[in-house]
Scaffold this motif. Structure first.
Motif, PDB file in Angstrom:
ATOM      1  N   GLN A  71      -8.545   1.675  -1.876  1.00  0.00           N
ATOM      2  CA  GLN A  71      -7.716   0.619  -2.095  1.00  0.00           C
ATOM      3  C   GLN A  71      -7.836   0.041  -3.537  1.00  0.00           C
ATOM      4  O   GLN A  71      -8.559   0.307  -4.418  1.00  0.00           O
ATOM      5  CB  GLN A  71      -8.169  -0.568  -1.286  1.00  0.00           C
ATOM      6  N   TYR A  99      -8.673  -4.177   7.539  1.00  0.00           N
ATOM      7  CA  TYR A  99      -9.290  -3.062   7.689  1.00  0.00           C
ATOM      8  C   TYR A  99      -9.970  -2.736   9.042  1.00  0.00           C
ATOM      9  O   TYR A  99     -10.195  -3.882   9.769  1.00  0.00           O
ATOM     10  CB  TYR A  99     -10.388  -2.947   6.561  1.00  0.00           C
ATOM     11  N   THR A 128      -3.226   0.206  -0.200  1.00  0.00           N
ATOM     12  CA  THR A 128      -3.836   1.549  -0.057  1.00  0.00           C
ATOM     13  C   THR A 128      -3.126   2.357  -1.253  1.00  0.00           C
ATOM     14  O   THR A 128      -2.056   2.411  -1.601  1.00  0.00           O
ATOM     15  CB  THR A 128      -3.521   2.229   1.182  1.00  0.00           C
ATOM     16  N   GLU A 184     -11.513   3.604   5.353  1.00  0.00           N
ATOM     17  CA  GLU A 184     -10.021   3.430   4.903  1.00  0.00           C
ATOM     18  C   GLU A 184     -10.021   4.408   3.567  1.00  0.00           C
ATOM     19  O   GLU A 184     -10.742   4.375   2.662  1.00  0.00           O
ATOM     20  CB  GLU A 184      -9.884   1.829   4.459  1.00  0.00           C
ATOM     21  N   SER A 186      -7.065  -8.982   1.309  1.00  0.00           N
ATOM     22  CA  SER A 186      -6.938  -7.677   2.018  1.00  0.00           C
ATOM     23  C   SER A 186      -5.552  -7.168   2.091  1.00  0.00           C
ATOM     24  O   SER A 186      -4.552  -7.864   2.021  1.00  0.00           O
ATOM     25  CB  SER A 186      -7.411  -7.864   3.415  1.00  0.00           C
TER      26      SER A 186
END
Length: 180
Positions: A75, A48, A84, A72, A43
């Motif tokens: 990614q 998230y 991101t 979100e 992650s």
């Protein structure tokens, strides 16, 4: 493989340019990669938020794995942790076609929430989503049929997009329209 720490909200086996594979899975708050028989947390820093019904969508673009969950910003990861893409919208669905990554059913700072909107990144650059005739990054809406975009994918060199009562077939045509 062992169970994930929480309910799986999407998974994919993706193939990089050297034919090596990655197995990626997402929960509401984490992305994991299967490595040596166990799940490693890949992650972004801070994890998230996700949503109670959000699902992860994945695609491979060259050596970069792209992930979206509708909550979100999109990614990316070539190896290890995801991060991101600063200029990317929030999208429910991502797929690669030709020299582009397509994002469907999106939210962004300019247009807000538009479940009938699509985006494509700059040609051969999944990190650039700023609309430009020079880079061919662009966006549009599919409004001839009501409702949100529900699914999409690559069909040869075409982009196919589904709504409840319509199917759209997109063809790359170059500037200024980019996709028709």
């Amino acid at each position: 493989a062992p169970a994930l720490a929480a309910e799986c909200r999407g998974a994919a086996v993706v193939t990089k340019l050297d034919a090596s594979r990655r197995i990626i899975a997402g929960t509401q708050t984490k992305l994991y990669e299967l490595s040596a028989g166990s799940w490693a947390d890949v992650s972004k820093a801070g994890s998230y938020v996700g949503g109670t019904d959000s699902r992860w969508s994945f695609c491979q673009f060259g050596d970069t794995t792209i992930a979206a969950n509708g909550v979100e910003a999109i990614q990316q990861s070539s190896s290890g942790a995801f991060d991101t893409i600063a200029t990317a919208p929030i999208a429910e669905i991502v797929f690669s076609v030709g020299s582009f990554v397509m994002a469907l059913n999106t939210i962004d700072g300019t247009y807000g929430t538009q479940p009938d909107r699509w985006w494509c990144c700059a040609t051969y650059d999944a990190t650039d989503w700023t609309p430009s005739l020079t880079t061919l990054a662009t966006t549009g809406r599919l409004v001839s049929a009501p409702g949100p975009i529900l699914a999409g994918g690559r069909l040869g060199e075409f982009a196919v997009v589904y709504k409840a009562k319509a199917i759209y077939l997109g063809q790359y045509v170059g500037a200024p329209e980019v996709w028709s």
